[in-house]
Design an enzyme around this catalytic site. Structure first.
Site, PDB file in Angstrom:
ATOM      1  N   VAL A  30       0.659  -1.094   0.053  1.00  0.00           N
ATOM      2  CA  VAL A  30       0.068  -0.031  -0.064  1.00  0.00           C
ATOM      3  C   VAL A  30       0.656   1.383  -0.032  1.00  0.00           C
ATOM      4  O   VAL A  30       1.932   1.248   0.779  1.00  0.00           O
ATOM      5  CB  VAL A  30      -0.984  -0.049   1.250  1.00  0.00           C
ATOM      6  CG1 VAL A  30      -0.381   0.008   2.466  1.00  0.00           C
ATOM      7  CG2 VAL A  30      -2.007   1.265   1.030  1.00  0.00           C
ATOM      8  N   THR A  31       0.483   2.317  -0.742  1.00  0.00           N
ATOM      9  CA  THR A  31       1.276   3.600  -0.665  1.00  0.00           C
ATOM     10  C   THR A  31       0.115   4.679  -0.858  1.00  0.00           C
ATOM     11  O   THR A  31      -1.191   4.385  -1.074  1.00  0.00           O
ATOM     12  CB  THR A  31       2.263   3.750  -1.830  1.00  0.00           C
ATOM     13  OG1 THR A  31       2.963   4.744  -1.480  1.00  0.00           O
ATOM     14  CG2 THR A  31       1.611   3.899  -3.100  1.00  0.00           C
ATOM     15  N   CYS A  81       3.905   0.791   2.170  1.00  0.00           N
ATOM     16  CA  CYS A  81       4.810  -0.409   1.399  1.00  0.00           C
ATOM     17  C   CYS A  81       5.040  -1.586   2.524  1.00  0.00           C
ATOM     18  O   CYS A  81       5.678  -2.487   2.287  1.00  0.00           O
ATOM     19  CB  CYS A  81       6.086  -0.130   0.865  1.00  0.00           C
ATOM     20  SG  CYS A  81       6.018   1.423  -0.256  1.00  0.00           S
ATOM     21  N   ALA A 132       8.396   5.786  -3.882  1.00  0.00           N
ATOM     22  CA  ALA A 132       7.713   4.628  -3.821  1.00  0.00           C
ATOM     23  C   ALA A 132       7.969   3.967  -5.382  1.00  0.00           C
ATOM     24  O   ALA A 132       7.783   5.099  -6.205  1.00  0.00           O
ATOM     25  CB  ALA A 132       6.531   4.411  -3.272  1.00  0.00           C
ATOM     26  N   HIS A 190      -0.936   8.395  -2.721  1.00  0.00           N
ATOM     27  CA  HIS A 190      -0.642   9.507  -3.892  1.00  0.00           C
ATOM     28  C   HIS A 190      -1.428  10.611  -3.347  1.00  0.00           C
ATOM     29  O   HIS A 190      -2.579  10.574  -2.949  1.00  0.00           O
ATOM     30  CB  HIS A 190      -1.017   8.857  -4.985  1.00  0.00           C
ATOM     31  CG  HIS A 190      -0.229   7.613  -5.731  1.00  0.00           C
ATOM     32  ND1 HIS A 190       1.008   7.679  -5.588  1.00  0.00           N
ATOM     33  CD2 HIS A 190      -0.560   6.527  -5.897  1.00  0.00           C
ATOM     34  CE1 HIS A 190       1.503   6.669  -6.011  1.00  0.00           C
ATOM     35  NE2 HIS A 190       0.577   5.868  -6.363  1.00  0.00           N
ATOM     36  N   PHE A 210       6.949   5.357 -10.579  1.00  0.00           N
ATOM     37  CA  PHE A 210       7.514   5.918  -9.186  1.00  0.00           C
ATOM     38  C   PHE A 210       6.549   7.075  -8.768  1.00  0.00           C
ATOM     39  O   PHE A 210       6.040   7.781  -9.561  1.00  0.00           O
ATOM     40  CB  PHE A 210       8.792   6.120  -9.629  1.00  0.00           C
ATOM     41  CG  PHE A 210       9.178   7.437 -10.519  1.00  0.00           C
ATOM     42  CD1 PHE A 210       9.078   8.671 -10.094  1.00  0.00           C
ATOM     43  CD2 PHE A 210       9.523   7.260 -11.707  1.00  0.00           C
ATOM     44  CE1 PHE A 210       9.602   9.649 -10.773  1.00  0.00           C
ATOM     45  CE2 PHE A 210       9.883   8.054 -12.541  1.00  0.00           C
ATOM     46  CZ  PHE A 210       9.768   9.393 -12.283  1.00  0.00           C
ATOM     47  N   ALA A 211       6.618   7.237  -7.313  1.00  0.00           N
ATOM     48  CA  ALA A 211       6.155   8.556  -6.942  1.00  0.00           C
ATOM     49  C   ALA A 211       7.035   8.932  -6.057  1.00  0.00           C
ATOM     50  O   ALA A 211       7.701   8.501  -4.995  1.00  0.00           O
ATOM     51  CB  ALA A 211       4.945   7.870  -6.025  1.00  0.00           C
TER      52      ALA A 211
END
Length: 208
Positions: free
Chosen positions: A70-71, A163, A132, A73, A146-147
């Site tokens: 999980v991330t 993550c 991430a 944004h 990528f972020a």
């Protein structure tokens, strides 16, 4: 941009790349607040906020097919989505290293030393994670990407275990937090350098 709209646009580009209607492409965007769940098993267990807290912060939870856990944004991130063919090498693991090195080199151009961490995909400033990375591929056309945390509120990261990495592994940081506002590049400057570094790294990936 709404995350679902971004996914739909990526899917269209992936299909166009598969048929040769478009060339390799790098897209930059910035998302409305969202938690995205990767393909890792039980990723949803790393969302800490309940439905009430999510609604309070205006954050939706969306499942996606990229790798990883999980991330978050949201505003203040530069999200890079390369839609590229990996046919020359067909090595997804090495492609992840391309994305990491892209961010490492770009941040180095602005005076911030970053690095990889063994066994943990992403880019780090010491024990603090600044970018991430998670990808997927269809017929060896890669998408997602990528972020990079540039500026903005890092508070929503407290609503997840980013993550799947607990606090003993490290916290999340941003370029602004590390450099301070006086040394910050603009997002446009950052994107130009990221693009230059990505194409240099990707060319090396294709020809090595």
């Amino acid at each position: 941009m709404d995350y679902r709209e971004a996914v739909a646009r990526q899917v269209a580009l992936v299909e166009a790349r598969k048929t040769g209607k478009v060339k390799d492409t790098l897209v930059f965007t910035e998302h409305n607040p969202v938690f995205t769940l990767g393909a890792r098993r039980d990723a949803e267990k790393n969302v800490l906020w309940d439905a009430q807290a999510l609604a309070k912060h205006g954050i939706e939870v969306i499942e996606t097919n990229r790798g990883g856990d999980v991330t978050y944004h949201g505003p203040g991130q530069i999200v890079g989505y390369p839609i590229v063919s990996l046919e020359p090498r067909k090595d997804l693991h090495e492609y992840l290293r391309v994305l990491e090195q892209t961010v490492i080199n770009a941040l180095g151009c602005f005076g911030l030393a970053t690095a990889r961490r063994a066994g943990q995909t992403g880019v780090w400033v010491g024990k603090r994670k600044i970018a991430a990375i998670g990808v997927a591929a269809r017929s060896w056309v890669a998408w997602h990407g990528f972020a990079l945390n540039v500026d903005g509120d890092l508070g929503p990261f407290t609503g997840i275990i980013p993550c799947g990495l607990g606090p003993e592994v490290g916290e999340v940081t941003s370029l602004e937090k590390e450099l301070g506002t006086e040394k910050m590049p603009t997002k446009e400057e950052m994107k130009k350098v990221l693009a230059k570094e990505f194409w240099a790294q990707f060319d090396e990936y294709q020809t090595t």
